[in-house]
Design an enzyme around this catalytic site. Structure first.
Site, PDB file in Angstrom:
ATOM      1  N   SER A 137      50.912 -24.365  -7.500  1.00 33.47           N
ATOM      2  CA  SER A 137      51.683 -25.111  -6.498  1.00 33.47           C
ATOM      3  C   SER A 137      50.817 -26.106  -5.727  1.00 33.47           C
ATOM      4  CB  SER A 137      52.348 -24.148  -5.515  1.00 33.47           C
ATOM      5  OG  SER A 137      53.310 -23.392  -6.180  1.00 33.47           O
ATOM      6  N   THR A 140      52.375 -25.467  -1.021  1.00 37.38           N
ATOM      7  CA  THR A 140      53.230 -26.672  -1.047  1.00 37.38           C
ATOM      8  C   THR A 140      53.235 -27.399   0.298  1.00 37.38           C
ATOM      9  OG1 THR A 140      54.553 -25.613  -2.758  1.00 37.38           O
ATOM     10  CG2 THR A 140      55.507 -27.560  -1.696  1.00 37.38           C
ATOM     11  N   HIS A 149      57.514 -14.636 -10.404  1.00 34.61           N
ATOM     12  CA  HIS A 149      56.279 -13.873 -10.675  1.00 34.61           C
ATOM     13  C   HIS A 149      56.592 -12.389 -10.884  1.00 34.61           C
ATOM     14  CE1 HIS A 149      53.133 -16.846 -10.206  1.00 34.61           C
ATOM     15  NE2 HIS A 149      53.714 -17.314  -9.111  1.00 34.61           N
ATOM     16  N   ASP A 178      59.797 -18.999  -6.710  1.00 32.80           N
ATOM     17  CA  ASP A 178      58.548 -18.718  -7.430  1.00 32.80           C
ATOM     18  C   ASP A 178      58.148 -17.242  -7.325  1.00 32.80           C
ATOM     19  OD1 ASP A 178      55.903 -19.515  -8.614  1.00 32.80           O
ATOM     20  OD2 ASP A 178      55.200 -18.866  -6.646  1.00 32.80           O
ATOM     21  N   ASP A 210      58.059 -27.830  -8.448  1.00 36.35           N
ATOM     22  CA  ASP A 210      56.637 -28.056  -8.729  1.00 36.35           C
ATOM     23  C   ASP A 210      56.223 -27.550 -10.114  1.00 36.35           C
ATOM     24  OD1 ASP A 210      57.036 -25.446  -7.920  1.00 36.35           O
ATOM     25  OD2 ASP A 210      55.380 -25.416  -6.480  1.00 36.35           O
ATOM     26  N   HIS A 211      56.930 -26.503 -10.598  1.00 37.61           N
ATOM     27  CA  HIS A 211      56.662 -25.916 -11.920  1.00 37.61           C
ATOM     28  C   HIS A 211      57.697 -24.843 -12.159  1.00 37.61           C
ATOM     29  CE1 HIS A 211      55.219 -22.457  -9.732  1.00 37.61           C
ATOM     30  NE2 HIS A 211      54.485 -23.274  -8.990  1.00 37.61           N
TER      31      HIS A 211
HETATM   32 ZN   LIG Z   1      53.619 -19.310  -8.175  1.00 40.45          ZN
END
Ligand SMILES: [Zn+2]
Length: 444
Positions: free
Chosen positions: A105, A158, A281, A277, A319-320
């Site tokens: 991030s 971020t 995970h 996110d 971001d991903h």
């Molecule tokens: Zn992450």
């Protein structure tokens, strides 16, 4: 003889005034015509009078296409689309960092905040450790207000990449020091109270900030400098959130827009749905779905704001991707959450729907998958012809919007109306004088 000269002088002056008004009118009409999107596109490159005013950048951390699809299937069903997905511009965004195909991030946020690739873990600093100017800093230079909203700690990667320049995202004391001493962000809303010392909070108070610690304080405040620290670290997941205590991402977005929109110079606002996110995970589809759904509601707030307030650029992206999520199959019914059911009923429907969707994960880390981008008022940048951009381009779009001058729709309309009124008034006077003189001549 003298009277005759005076009259001639008067006539000449009136003619010159009339010509000036006509020139002004023609420019007003020209400016008004630039309202058409195509003309704005062309004119943006060669400037006029009003700069792009405000930017809202919204980042769903870890939100890939599949996370968005999962949330959509749960909240509105398989056949409908989220309002962000109905915006005119959508593209794929590539996300790799400078030292890894798979970004974290910090590097991804640095790319979006500064237009530069850097190594994983670094915040607004190049691989050679040079500080990189962020879009938030550019907004400050232009005299705009700024705001940062996140469901993570304010010191998390971020938000930190927009406000600070730090070699390691894990150096939270340096991040909080820079936020307090240098960042000058007027609205800071998120978690992370544990990362700010008592003296730092006092320092913020001395600078005129009001500290908020729960949802009701947020809802009722009308101060323009706010630091909301609503949790010791990250805000609770939506599934655990007590609405009496913790604000939602939408609550924070509504308040920030209410305050920032009062700045006549405009603003830059970052809104991060930071815990999609974290759900990824943990390969936890419930948290991924519910956090993405809340992000969607915050986006809805920003979309309606942008549609009712001209001169706001709205960018929604990620971001991903996290987890390598894939939806496998479902046994969904037509029973979706609706506004005529109460919060508890809707919560149970969401949980049931999530349980009726089976998914697989390939990793508990990030992936190199492209992420979605949706934009409102981004058409000027020539994105129409593209299907894929790099995350660094998002900075270029924002910088261009702030630096390139735009023709403001409402202002050019007002200018046109004033031009027409003045021209009409002047013409009438000119005609009256002419007729009066003619009458006098006839009498003579
Ligand atoms: Zn992450």
């Amino acid at each position: 003889m003298e009277i005759h000269t005076n009259n001639k002088l008067k006539q000449n002056l009136i003619s010159i005034f009339f010509i000036l008004i006509l020139i002004h009118l023609s420019f007003s009409i020209k400016g008004y015509n630039f309202k058409s999107q195509e003309l704005i596109t062309k004119d943006l490159k060669c400037s006029s009078s009003i700069r792009g005013k405000s930017i809202i950048l919204m980042i769903g951390d870890g939100m890939g296409f599949e996370q968005l699809k999962l949330a959509r299937w749960v909240e509105i069903g398989k056949d409908d689309r989220f309002s962000m997905e109905k915006l005119p511009f959508h593209l794929n965004v590539t996300t790799n960092s400078s030292d890894n195909l798979i970004t974290d991030s910090a590097a991804a946020a640095t790319a979006m905040a500064t237009g530069n690739k850097t190594n994983n873990g670094m915040l607004a600093i190049s691989p050679l450790l040079e500080p990189l100017e962020t879009i938030l800093e550019i907004a400050h230079q232009l005299g705009k207000s700024t705001g940062i909203i996140t469901t993570t700690a304010l010191t998390h990667a971020t938000p930190a990449a927009f406000m600070t320049h730090v070699k390691s995202r894990y150096n939270t004391s340096e991040i909080s020091r820079q936020i307090v001493e240098n960042s000058n962000v007027s609205i800071l809303l998120g978690g992370g109270k544990d990362y700010f010392s008592a003296s730092q909070l006092l320092q913020l108070e001395m600078k005129g900030y009001h500290l908020l610690e729960n949802r009701s304080q947020l809802i009722s405040t009308n101060y323009s400098n706010l630091i909301g620290l609503f949790a010791p670290t990250h805000l609770p997941y939506e599934i655990e959130r007590n609405p009496e205590i913790s604000p939602s991402l939408s609550d924070m977005t509504i308040k920030a827009l209410e305050i920032l929109s009062q700045d006549p110079e405009g603003f830059f606002l970052l809104v991060e749905g930071g815990r999609i996110d974290h759900g990824g995970h943990k390969n936890n589809k419930t948290n991924v779905a519910l956090e993405t759904i809340e992000f969607h509601y915050a986006v809805n707030t920003a979309i309606s704001y942008s549609k009712t307030n001209g001169n706001v650029l709205l960018l929604i992206t990620s971001d991903h991707e996290t987890g390598g999520l894939t939806i496998l199959n479902d046994t969904l019914t037509n029973n979706i959450p609706t506004s005529n059911k109460n919060a508890e009923e809707n919560r149970l429907i969401r949980i049931e729907r999530i349980n009726n969707i089976s998914v697989s994960w390939t990793t508990t880390c990030h992936t190199n998958q492209d992420v979605p981008f949706f934009g409102y008022r981004t058409d000027f940048y020539g994105l129409n012809n593209l299907s894929i951009i790099d995350n660094t381009e998002l900075f270029n779009i924002m910088k261009a919007y702030f630096s390139i001058t735009l023709v403001n729709d409402s202002n050019s309309l007002i200018e046109l109306i004033i031009g027409v009124v003045i021209a009409g008034f002047t013409t009438t006077i000119f005609v009256i004088i002419y007729l009066w003189k003619k009458k006098k001549k006839l009498r003579g």
